[in-house]
Design a protein around this motif. Structure first.
Motif, PDB file in Angstrom:
ATOM      1  N   GLY A  49       0.803  -1.221   0.000  1.00 33.69           N
ATOM      2  CA  GLY A  49       0.000   0.000   0.000  1.00 33.69           C
ATOM      3  C   GLY A  49       0.835   1.270   0.000  1.00 33.69           C
ATOM      4  O   GLY A  49       0.289   2.365  -0.197  1.00 33.69           O
ATOM      5  N   GLY A  50       2.126   1.134   0.215  1.00 31.79           N
ATOM      6  CA  GLY A  50       3.000   2.293   0.269  1.00 31.79           C
ATOM      7  C   GLY A  50       3.427   2.780  -1.109  1.00 31.79           C
ATOM      8  O   GLY A  50       2.990   2.241  -2.137  1.00 31.79           O
ATOM      9  N   SER A  51       4.290   3.795  -1.097  1.00 32.98           N
ATOM     10  CA  SER A  51       4.752   4.409  -2.331  1.00 32.98           C
ATOM     11  C   SER A  51       6.267   4.543  -2.322  1.00 32.98           C
ATOM     12  O   SER A  51       6.891   4.624  -1.256  1.00 32.98           O
ATOM     13  CB  SER A  51       4.135   5.809  -2.497  1.00 32.98           C
ATOM     14  N   LEU A  52       6.820   4.571  -3.513  1.00 35.11           N
ATOM     15  CA  LEU A  52       8.240   4.847  -3.710  1.00 35.11           C
ATOM     16  C   LEU A  52       8.388   5.652  -4.983  1.00 35.11           C
ATOM     17  O   LEU A  52       7.587   5.495  -5.919  1.00 35.11           O
ATOM     18  CB  LEU A  52       9.059   3.559  -3.846  1.00 35.11           C
ATOM     19  N   ARG A  53       9.420   6.474  -5.013  1.00 35.61           N
ATOM     20  CA  ARG A  53       9.772   7.147  -6.255  1.00 35.61           C
ATOM     21  C   ARG A  53      11.203   6.784  -6.616  1.00 35.61           C
ATOM     22  O   ARG A  53      12.138   7.066  -5.862  1.00 35.61           O
ATOM     23  CB  ARG A  53       9.648   8.666  -6.150  1.00 35.61           C
ATOM     24  N   LEU A  54      11.342   6.144  -7.760  1.00 33.74           N
ATOM     25  CA  LEU A  54      12.656   5.786  -8.268  1.00 33.74           C
ATOM     26  C   LEU A  54      13.172   6.900  -9.160  1.00 33.74           C
ATOM     27  O   LEU A  54      12.397   7.560  -9.855  1.00 33.74           O
ATOM     28  CB  LEU A  54      12.591   4.491  -9.059  1.00 33.74           C
ATOM     29  N   SER A  55      14.493   7.063  -9.134  1.00 26.10           N
ATOM     30  CA  SER A  55      15.145   8.057  -9.988  1.00 26.10           C
ATOM     31  C   SER A  55      16.174   7.370 -10.868  1.00 26.10           C
ATOM     32  O   SER A  55      16.788   6.378 -10.461  1.00 26.10           O
ATOM     33  CB  SER A  55      15.839   9.122  -9.146  1.00 26.10           C
ATOM     34  N   CYS A  56      16.346   7.908 -12.048  1.00 24.96           N
ATOM     35  CA  CYS A  56      17.367   7.425 -12.979  1.00 24.96           C
ATOM     36  C   CYS A  56      18.125   8.647 -13.484  1.00 24.96           C
ATOM     37  O   CYS A  56      17.577   9.435 -14.260  1.00 24.96           O
ATOM     38  CB  CYS A  56      16.731   6.668 -14.124  1.00 24.96           C
ATOM     39  N   ALA A  57      19.344   8.786 -13.024  1.00 25.17           N
ATOM     40  CA  ALA A  57      20.168   9.927 -13.422  1.00 25.17           C
ATOM     41  C   ALA A  57      21.108   9.516 -14.549  1.00 25.17           C
ATOM     42  O   ALA A  57      21.782   8.482 -14.465  1.00 25.17           O
ATOM     43  CB  ALA A  57      20.969  10.424 -12.228  1.00 25.17           C
ATOM     44  N   ALA A  58      21.142  10.336 -15.577  1.00 26.99           N
ATOM     45  CA  ALA A  58      22.015  10.064 -16.722  1.00 26.99           C
ATOM     46  C   ALA A  58      23.274  10.923 -16.639  1.00 26.99           C
ATOM     47  O   ALA A  58      23.261  12.013 -16.061  1.00 26.99           O
ATOM     48  CB  ALA A  58      21.279  10.356 -18.027  1.00 26.99           C
ATOM     49  N   SER A  59      24.326  10.407 -17.256  1.00 26.88           N
ATOM     50  CA  SER A  59      25.601  11.117 -17.220  1.00 26.88           C
ATOM     51  C   SER A  59      25.646  12.290 -18.184  1.00 26.88           C
ATOM     52  O   SER A  59      26.584  13.075 -18.152  1.00 26.88           O
ATOM     53  CB  SER A  59      26.749  10.151 -17.529  1.00 26.88           C
ATOM     54  N   GLY A  60      24.640  12.375 -19.066  1.00 31.79           N
ATOM     55  CA  GLY A  60      24.584  13.481 -20.007  1.00 31.79           C
ATOM     56  C   GLY A  60      23.161  13.910 -20.251  1.00 31.79           C
ATOM     57  O   GLY A  60      22.213  13.312 -19.719  1.00 31.79           O
ATOM     58  N   SER A  61      22.998  14.936 -21.050  1.00 29.03           N
ATOM     59  CA  SER A  61      21.651  15.460 -21.328  1.00 29.03           C
ATOM     60  C   SER A  61      20.993  14.655 -22.436  1.00 29.03           C
ATOM     61  O   SER A  61      20.901  15.090 -23.580  1.00 29.03           O
ATOM     62  CB  SER A  61      21.750  16.928 -21.737  1.00 29.03           C
ATOM     63  N   ILE A  62      20.535  13.484 -22.083  1.00 29.62           N
ATOM     64  CA  ILE A  62      19.996  12.578 -23.101  1.00 29.62           C
ATOM     65  C   ILE A  62      18.490  12.474 -23.085  1.00 29.62           C
ATOM     66  O   ILE A  62      17.883  12.092 -24.080  1.00 29.62           O
ATOM     67  CB  ILE A  62      20.593  11.160 -22.966  1.00 29.62           C
ATOM     68  N   PHE A  63      17.871  12.738 -21.938  1.00 25.16           N
ATOM     69  CA  PHE A  63      16.455  12.424 -21.822  1.00 25.16           C
ATOM     70  C   PHE A  63      15.545  13.405 -22.549  1.00 25.16           C
ATOM     71  O   PHE A  63      14.414  13.063 -22.882  1.00 25.16           O
ATOM     72  CB  PHE A  63      16.046  12.330 -20.361  1.00 25.16           C
ATOM     73  N   SER A  64      16.025  14.611 -22.792  1.00 27.05           N
ATOM     74  CA  SER A  64      15.144  15.608 -23.394  1.00 27.05           C
ATOM     75  C   SER A  64      14.773  15.261 -24.829  1.00 27.05           C
ATOM     76  O   SER A  64      13.718  15.653 -25.304  1.00 27.05           O
ATOM     77  CB  SER A  64      15.798  16.986 -23.350  1.00 27.05           C
ATOM     78  N   ASN A  65      15.610  14.512 -25.516  1.00 32.56           N
ATOM     79  CA  ASN A  65      15.319  14.208 -26.916  1.00 32.56           C
ATOM     80  C   ASN A  65      15.514  12.744 -27.265  1.00 32.56           C
ATOM     81  O   ASN A  65      15.773  12.396 -28.422  1.00 32.56           O
ATOM     82  CB  ASN A  65      16.172  15.093 -27.838  1.00 32.56           C
ATOM     83  N   ASN A  66      15.372  11.892 -26.259  1.00 30.10           N
ATOM     84  CA  ASN A  66      15.483  10.459 -26.496  1.00 30.10           C
ATOM     85  C   ASN A  66      14.444   9.708 -25.682  1.00 30.10           C
ATOM     86  O   ASN A  66      13.824  10.243 -24.773  1.00 30.10           O
ATOM     87  CB  ASN A  66      16.888   9.958 -26.140  1.00 30.10           C
ATOM     88  N   TYR A  67      14.323   8.455 -25.996  1.00 31.09           N
ATOM     89  CA  TYR A  67      13.346   7.570 -25.378  1.00 31.09           C
ATOM     90  C   TYR A  67      13.918   6.974 -24.108  1.00 31.09           C
ATOM     91  O   TYR A  67      15.084   6.570 -24.068  1.00 31.09           O
ATOM     92  CB  TYR A  67      12.997   6.473 -26.388  1.00 31.09           C
ATOM     93  N   ALA A  68      13.110   6.913 -23.060  1.00 35.39           N
ATOM     94  CA  ALA A  68      13.532   6.291 -21.814  1.00 35.39           C
ATOM     95  C   ALA A  68      12.418   5.396 -21.287  1.00 35.39           C
ATOM     96  O   ALA A  68      11.235   5.643 -21.553  1.00 35.39           O
ATOM     97  CB  ALA A  68      13.886   7.353 -20.786  1.00 35.39           C
TER      98      ALA A  68
END
Length: 119
Positions: A15-34
């Protein structure tokens, strides 16, 4: 070479919650698929959620409504918010990115973060 580092896993009660994070070594997420996947012991790796460069999200119907993927381009980070967790959500959660470089598409995976749902 892109590196992905997951964090935020741990032990949580049903019933609880968690938030996972994925940090990238470069600026990749703004224009790529994750995406996020998970793998429970003895089972195949399972698709959890994805987000395109344009921000379109996708989930398997079994998880829609409980899990939410989001992205912070300024922090080069993708998140997975997990609510109403169940024991069957116990698994290692992996971050995945497909990065376009020129005409190539390269896959990158993090090492995973353990999520355990138990009372």
């Amino acid at each position: 070479q892109v590196q992905l580092v997951e964090s935020g896993g741990g032990l949580v009660q049903p019933g609880g919650s968690l938030r996972l994070s994925c940090a990238a070594s470069g600026s990749i997420f703004s224009n790529n698929y994750a995406s996020w996947y998970r793998q429970a012991p003895g089972k195949q790796r399972e698709f959890i959620a994805s987000i395109t460069a344009g921000g379109t999200t996708n989930y398997p119907s079994s998880l829609k409504g409980r899990f939410t993927i989001s992205r912070d381009n300024a922090k080069n980070t993708v998140y997975l918010q997990m609510n109403s967790l169940k024991p069957e959500d116990t698994a290692v959660y992996y971050c995945h990115a497909v990065v376009k470089t020129g005409v190539n598409l390269d896959d990158y995976w993090g090492l995973g973060t353990q999520v355990t749902v138990s009372s």
